[in-house]
Design an enzyme around this catalytic site. Structure first.
Site, mmCIF file in Angstrom:
data_model
loop_
_atom_site.group_PDB
_atom_site.id
_atom_site.type_symbol
_atom_site.label_atom_id
_atom_site.label_comp_id
_atom_site.label_asym_id
_atom_site.label_seq_id
_atom_site.Cartn_x
_atom_site.Cartn_y
_atom_site.Cartn_z
ATOM 1 N N VAL A 102 0.754 -1.094 -0.118
ATOM 2 C CA VAL A 102 0.034 -0.147 0.046
ATOM 3 C C VAL A 102 0.893 1.162 0.026
ATOM 4 C CG1 VAL A 102 -1.815 1.037 0.940
ATOM 5 C CG2 VAL A 102 -1.655 -1.320 1.644
ATOM 6 N N HIS A 103 0.718 2.046 -1.205
ATOM 7 C CA HIS A 103 1.595 3.331 -1.050
ATOM 8 C C HIS A 103 0.830 4.533 -1.497
ATOM 9 C CE1 HIS A 103 2.195 1.839 -5.047
ATOM 10 N NE2 HIS A 103 2.441 3.174 -5.377
ATOM 11 N N ARG A 104 -0.295 4.447 -2.210
ATOM 12 C CA ARG A 104 -0.930 5.563 -2.711
ATOM 13 C C ARG A 104 -1.317 6.638 -1.835
ATOM 14 N NH1 ARG A 104 -1.140 5.228 -7.696
ATOM 15 N NH2 ARG A 104 -0.823 3.214 -8.355
#
Ligand code: UD1
Length: 366
Positions: free
Chosen positions: A204-206
């Site tokens: 997860v990085h957005r």
């Protein structure tokens, strides 16, 4: 013919590496320029070591910043490189800030642009990547498309069809080339002491998922719920790791939180995961190529073929949908999926053939 190949971030490397090799084997000069948008060893250098990519002739060292700062630094630095190197074509990949900036520089210098992974659309302009995709495609003379939706999108935006080439997915070329050695590393065992097909892998990085404390807390809560039934491995992007620390969530994590992984370790972990939870674009495609169930923690995708034909499902941050999907996976109730056309390991070859023809027809003598 000289094709100046550009990269800037982690996902660019696996898309560009096989293209550079393929161009060179056709006798086309393919020097590489790295904008330096990603600069941590784990986000950049390690991919050069593993993918056998030639070293960049220049690293522009632009680093992090706001969108405007980052884009502007690439514009100024890359213009100089482009003037000095006089390429016949500038090749850009994907949808990151470096992609659009390099394309804009080339277009303003009247140098044709080729875009690898063209035509993808999420139809959500709140994503910076969507803006980057649209602008880059409209600046490009050669548009290399990965899936059929891209053809439709580009045609409906009025881009002449003779510029558009469905060549397949060069990132999957890299996957096919490396899958055996990746799995042989047994990184699930070596890194996290787990059994194949008995763990979930999360990335997860957005910004919309990690920059706001409430959203990140929600993501972590969902992953924590999944972790009640199956171990969850979570290699965190530096941005995500920093936010977890900033917001004081470290203690709340019932997960195997690890540093970003090199390509081969990550590919091995993905190939043997029971299920992958992600907000990445590329991971949706890689799981489809591997036939591994994927839950995409977003409301939309620019890669519809991964849902229509592959193993991907959009679940947003809906906890019930996610837990139900995980149960379905473990009950063996998940589509096997099929690998989209032209994701066969030969996309870079097809791309080079197009370029050879383009060069041979005198197009590059602009
Ligand atoms: C960028 C891309 C995104 C892509 C992602 C892959 C844009 C708009 N976004 O997002 O589409 O999915 O790369 O990883 O181009 N950082 C480090 N070390 C690094 C790089 C970044 O610590 O080597 C940290 C910095 O705190 C930085 C933050 O990550 O501010 C964000 O980096 P940035 O390059 O702005 O965007 P990404 O989130 O990586």
């Amino acid at each position: 013919m000289r094709v100046l190949c550009t990269v800037g971030t982690r996902p660019n490397f696996m898309k560009m590496a096989p293209v550079v090799r393929s161009l060179e084997s056709c006798g086309i000069e393919a020097p590489l320029v790295h904008t330096g948008q990603h600069y941590d060893h784990a986000m950049s250098e390690v991919f050069f070591e593993e993918l056998g990519m030639p070293r960049p002739v220049q690293n522009l060292g632009v680093g992090s910043g706001t969108h405007a700062q980052q884009t502007a630094r690439v514009l100024v630095a890359f213009e100089q490189v482009c003037i000095e190197m006089e390429p016949d074509l500038v090749l850009v990949a994907g949808d990151v800030n470096s992609t659009v900036a390099c394309a804009l520089v080339a277009a303003k210098l009247h140098c044709p642009v080729g875009h690898v992974e063209s035509g993808l659309r999420s139809f959500d302009r709140s994503m910076p990547e969507e803006v980057n995709r649209i602008v880059t495609d409209h600046l490009s003379s050669l548009l290399f498309v990965t899936e059929e939706s891209g053809l439709r999108n580009l045609e409906s935006e009025g881009i002449p069809s003779d510029r558009i080439h469905l060549v397949g997915n060069t990132m999957i070329d890299t996957l096919r080339e490396n899958i055996e050695s990746a799995v042989a590393r047994r990184s699930w065992e070596a890194l996290v002491g787990l059994q194949p097909k008995k763990y979930a892998l999360a990335t997860v990085h957005r910004p919309e998922n990690v920059d706001d404390p409430q959203s990140l807390e929600h993501v972590i809560k969902i992953l924590g719920e999944v972790a009640r039934s199956v171990p969850v491995v979570f290699p965190a992007h530096p941005r995500t790791r920093d936010r977890i620390i900033d917001f004081g969530f470290e203690q709340k994590l019932p997960l195997h939180l690890i540093d970003p992984l090199p390509y081969l370790d990550f590919l091995g972990l993905m190939a043997e995961a029971a299920v992958v939870l992600t907000d990445s674009g590329g991971v949706q495609e890689e799981t489809t190529a591997l036939g591994v169930p994927c839950l995409t923690l977003r409301e939309n995708t620019e890669r519809p073929v991964t849902i229509e034909q592959g193993t991907n499902r959009l679940v947003g941050l809906n906890q019930d949908a996610i837990l139900q999907s995980v149960s379905q996976v473990f009950a063996g109730d998940w589509p096997k999926g099929q690998v989209p056309d032209l994701w066969d390991g030969k996309a870079s070859f097809r791309l080079s053939e197009v370029l050879k023809k383009w060069g041979g027809s005198g197009n590059h003598e602009h």
